[in-house]
Design a protein around this motif. Sequence first.
Motif, short mmCIF file in Angstrom:
data_model
loop_
_atom_site.label_atom_id
_atom_site.label_comp_id
_atom_site.label_asym_id
_atom_site.label_seq_id
_atom_site.Cartn_x
_atom_site.Cartn_y
_atom_site.Cartn_z
N THR A 154 0.85 -1.46 -0.15
CA THR A 154 0.35 0.01 -0.49
C THR A 154 1.04 1.05 -0.06
O THR A 154 2.12 1.03 0.89
N SER B 186 -5.18 6.02 0.07
CA SER B 186 -4.60 5.25 0.35
C SER B 186 -4.01 3.70 -0.93
O SER B 186 -5.96 3.92 -1.27
N TYR B 187 -3.22 3.55 -1.54
CA TYR B 187 -3.55 2.75 -2.51
C TYR B 187 -3.22 1.70 -2.69
O TYR B 187 -1.99 1.52 -2.05
N ASP C 142 -3.69 -0.54 -8.41
CA ASP C 142 -4.73 0.85 -8.59
C ASP C 142 -3.97 1.95 -8.83
O ASP C 142 -4.02 3.39 -8.84
N PHE C 143 -2.27 2.41 -7.72
CA PHE C 143 -1.27 3.00 -7.50
C PHE C 143 -0.55 3.63 -8.70
O PHE C 143 -1.14 4.06 -10.13
#
Length: 315
Positions: free
Chosen positions: A103, A115-116, A120-121
């Motif tokens: 994360t 927060s990813y 997804d980031f």
Amino acid sequence: MLIRPAVPQDLRSSEITPEPLYLTRREWLAAAGLTVGAIAGASALLPREARGQQAPGKPYGLQPDDKPTPWEDVTTYNNFYEFGTDKSDPAEMARGFKPRPWTVRVEGLVRKPASYALEDFLKPSRVEDRIYRHRCVEAWSMVVPWRGIMLSDVLKRAEPTPGAKFVEFTTLYDPSRMPGQRYPVLRWPYVEGLRLDEAMHPLTLLVTGLYGRDLPNQNGAPLRLVVPWKYGFKGIKSIVRIRLTDTQPATAWNVSAPDEYGFYSNVNPTVDHPRWSQAKERRIGEFLRRPTLMFNGYADQVASLYAGMDLRRNY
């Protein structure tokens, strides 16, 4: 008293780290519960098929005689004190580190903190393969084919507020997974920083891979920073937090030895380290030393960031 050898040799870890904080290789191995036999076994687990792999990516700032450093050297000659202070320690002691799930938190002076999950980031950004020159503050160098995304993409999505001037990066702090953090070699967790304009520069990457493969643990998996015109220790590894601030971050090496490691740490052959020259460097795999280039060969792209700045004072 400054000591500068007439013929520079490779610097040992004990010469880079303040002596009272330096741990011997034997102590590190004991801390990790590794034996000589276990170490030999770990080396045998390196991906042999990758050793002869072609370097993917577009070259940036390479000189005519620059060639990618072989995989085996890039992945076995590392500074990553969270896994030991010798160059060979990270490859041996990070082999059990699990970089997934992961994360990343983006916060501070932004309109969209979040927060990813790592996937997804990374998903909204274009992944690129780029071949960069790499210069360590210890006067050795490599040419590395990285895979990553532009940091500017991440920052733009977070929407910095007008007060944001700097970007602070923080490494995972988990001594149970990073045995080097059990000892006060540095102030943990490792923190690095950039000015916001440096972070937004198109050469600045968040790296997730090497030689077209996932980033090995010893190179900073799963996410690290690469700023090719700065000394390598600015390339913080295993990042879990990116925070935008209005004040200059207190960075790990600058806090530990402020007279030796500056916040900017731009590659500069005219400003020596207090204990050794920065005029030349040893390219890994070569015998003779070669001249170090201003901004590591990226002056045309980045010198304007420092126009009017006293680079000797702001080392």
